[in-house]
Scaffold this active site. Structure first.
Site, PDB file in Angstrom:
ATOM      1  N   LYS A 174     -10.519   6.634   3.520  1.00 37.59           N
ATOM      2  CA  LYS A 174      -9.599   7.537   3.009  1.00 37.59           C
ATOM      3  C   LYS A 174      -8.331   6.687   2.973  1.00 37.59           C
ATOM      4  CE  LYS A 174      -8.471   8.602   8.032  1.00 37.59           C
ATOM      5  NZ  LYS A 174      -7.038   7.939   7.925  1.00 37.59           N
ATOM      6  N   ASP A 175      -8.282   5.316   3.372  1.00 34.13           N
ATOM      7  CA  ASP A 175      -7.351   4.445   3.277  1.00 34.13           C
ATOM      8  C   ASP A 175      -7.233   3.604   1.935  1.00 34.13           C
ATOM      9  OD1 ASP A 175      -6.429   5.121   5.731  1.00 34.13           O
ATOM     10  OD2 ASP A 175      -7.449   3.511   6.621  1.00 34.13           O
TER      11      ASP A 175
ATOM     12  N   ARG B  30      -0.758  16.143   3.901  1.00 32.12           N
ATOM     13  CA  ARG B  30      -1.756  17.068   3.995  1.00 32.12           C
ATOM     14  C   ARG B  30      -1.768  17.770   5.303  1.00 32.12           C
ATOM     15  NH1 ARG B  30      -6.266  16.873   6.745  1.00 32.12           N
ATOM     16  NH2 ARG B  30      -5.781  14.321   7.139  1.00 32.12           N
ATOM     17  N   ARG B  31      -1.737  16.897   6.414  1.00 32.80           N
ATOM     18  CA  ARG B  31      -1.693  17.693   7.757  1.00 32.80           C
ATOM     19  C   ARG B  31      -0.331  18.508   7.860  1.00 32.80           C
ATOM     20  NH1 ARG B  31      -3.480  11.966  10.599  1.00 32.80           N
ATOM     21  NH2 ARG B  31      -5.842  12.437  10.285  1.00 32.80           N
TER      22      ARG B  31
ATOM     23  N   ARG C  77       4.312   6.900  12.587  1.00 34.02           N
ATOM     24  CA  ARG C  77       3.482   5.792  11.834  1.00 34.02           C
ATOM     25  C   ARG C  77       2.901   5.113  13.125  1.00 34.02           C
ATOM     26  NH1 ARG C  77       4.272   2.669   7.920  1.00 34.02           N
ATOM     27  NH2 ARG C  77       1.809   2.078   8.667  1.00 34.02           N
TER      28      ARG C  77
ATOM     29  N   ARG D  39       0.504   5.853  18.535  1.00 33.07           N
ATOM     30  CA  ARG D  39       0.890   7.043  18.498  1.00 33.07           C
ATOM     31  C   ARG D  39       0.757   7.983  19.601  1.00 33.07           C
ATOM     32  NH1 ARG D  39      -1.914   8.790  12.691  1.00 33.07           N
ATOM     33  NH2 ARG D  39      -2.987   6.665  13.153  1.00 33.07           N
TER      34      ARG D  39
ATOM     35  N   CYS E 295      -0.860   8.604  -1.231  1.00 33.65           N
ATOM     36  CA  CYS E 295      -0.824   8.922   0.069  1.00 33.65           C
ATOM     37  C   CYS E 295       0.410  10.110   0.238  1.00 33.65           C
ATOM     38  CB  CYS E 295      -0.419   7.946   0.869  1.00 33.65           C
ATOM     39  SG  CYS E 295       1.261   7.207   0.474  1.00 33.65           S
TER      40      CYS E 295
END
Length: 307
Positions: free
Chosen positions: A81-82, A131-132, A149, A155, A241
């Protein structure tokens, strides 16, 4: 046979855990082989602002790709996904192996142990993923979403310090770094549809060379085909992204089913589709899903956020 391979990886706790896993797998598959880890500090790791202004997901991969192209490393490990979905991989580089897929779901961590439905009104949830954000606001429009970030450890530390009330991160990542005990709630896909490539670690190599051949020992076709479908979806959109897109492909024997959606970042509009077909047509199924969403008006949701 080559006796030593140099494996490039980001230097975060999670990236190093993934790289060590790959190294152990390669050494087990090829007795006599030694895999040396080469940690790389990427622009995305150093940047503290918005990922979109740092060059998108490529900020985490471009410097490692350059080392691979130059022959300074032999292979690299990334979360699928990155890897940017809006552009092709760098010339001479390809994905040589898709590792078996882990849990694709996202997890909510909260300071007081409350699940998503129990968070207080106006609770602050930290995430920088559009998306989240979109799906959080769709489920709980009363929440406040704050960009956050950094690696998972940082986090969690910011949440513990009271900067936010909760955060949303990948469930599989927490397992990889031994932090699964911090999960308050694993969010079902019906509430938080996963990112394209979620749960999948991949190994990239130069197209030609012994490393490409050695790495195929780790490749899992049941992970590769869904990954191909999901990346084809992103590529057709030109999604970055900063695009609120989800895509999750699953297999039932030889049938691949792809569930895809596009969201308005405010969470008030969603377009979704489901396509299915033979797994050998995985990229075509990804493009088909994108075309169906575009026909429904997905471009109006995507265009303001594409760069």
């Amino acid at each position: 046979m080559t006796t030593t391979l140099r494996l490039g990886t980001r230097g975060s706790t999670m990236a190093l855990a993934q790289a060590r896993h790959v190294a152990r797998g390669l050494e087990a598959a090829h007795p006599g082989l030694t895999v040396l880890l080469v940690p790389v500090s990427t622009h995305g790791d150093r940047w503290t602002g918005s990922l979109a202004t740092a060059g998108g997901k490529g900020a985490f991969t471009s410097e490692i790709d350059a080392l691979l192209q130059a022959g300074d490393i032999d292979l690299a490990v990334h979360c699928l996904k990155d890897i940017p979905g809006d552009v092709a991989l760098p010339e001479g580089v390809h994905i040589a192996a898709y590792l078996p897929r882990d849990d694709v779901r996202d997890a909510l961590l909260s300071r007081d142990g409350r699940g998503l439905s129990e968070l207080s009104r106006d609770a602050v949830v930290g995430t920088s993923a559009v998306r989240r954000q979109a799906q959080l606001l769709r489920a709980r429009p009363d929440l406040r979403v704050k960009p956050i970030r950094g690696n998972v450890d940082s986090r969690i530390a910011r949440m513990d310090a009271g900067d936010v009330d909760a955060i949303v991160v990948a469930a599989c990542g927490l397992h990889r770094i031994g932090q699964a005990h911090r999960i308050t709630e694993v969010l079902p896909a019906e509430i938080m549809a996963p990112a394209t490539g979620a749960g999948t670690v991949v190994v990239t190599t130069r197209v030609h060379g012994e490393a490409a051949t050695l790495v195929t020992a780790l490749d899992d076709p049941d992970s590769r085909d869904p990954g191909l479908a999901e990346r084809a979806l992103l590529r057709r959109f030109g999604a970055t992204c900063n695009s609120a897109v989800s895509g999750h492909a699953t297999l039932d024997q030889n049938t691949l089913t792809l569930r895809a959606a596009v969201y308005a970042p405010e969470g008030d509009r969603t377009l979704h589709t489901v396509v299915a077909g033979d797994r050998t047509h995985a990229p075509a199924l990804g493009r088909q899903a994108a075309e169906e969403l575009l026909a429904l008006g997905a471009r109006k949701l995507l265009d303001p956020y594409l760069r």
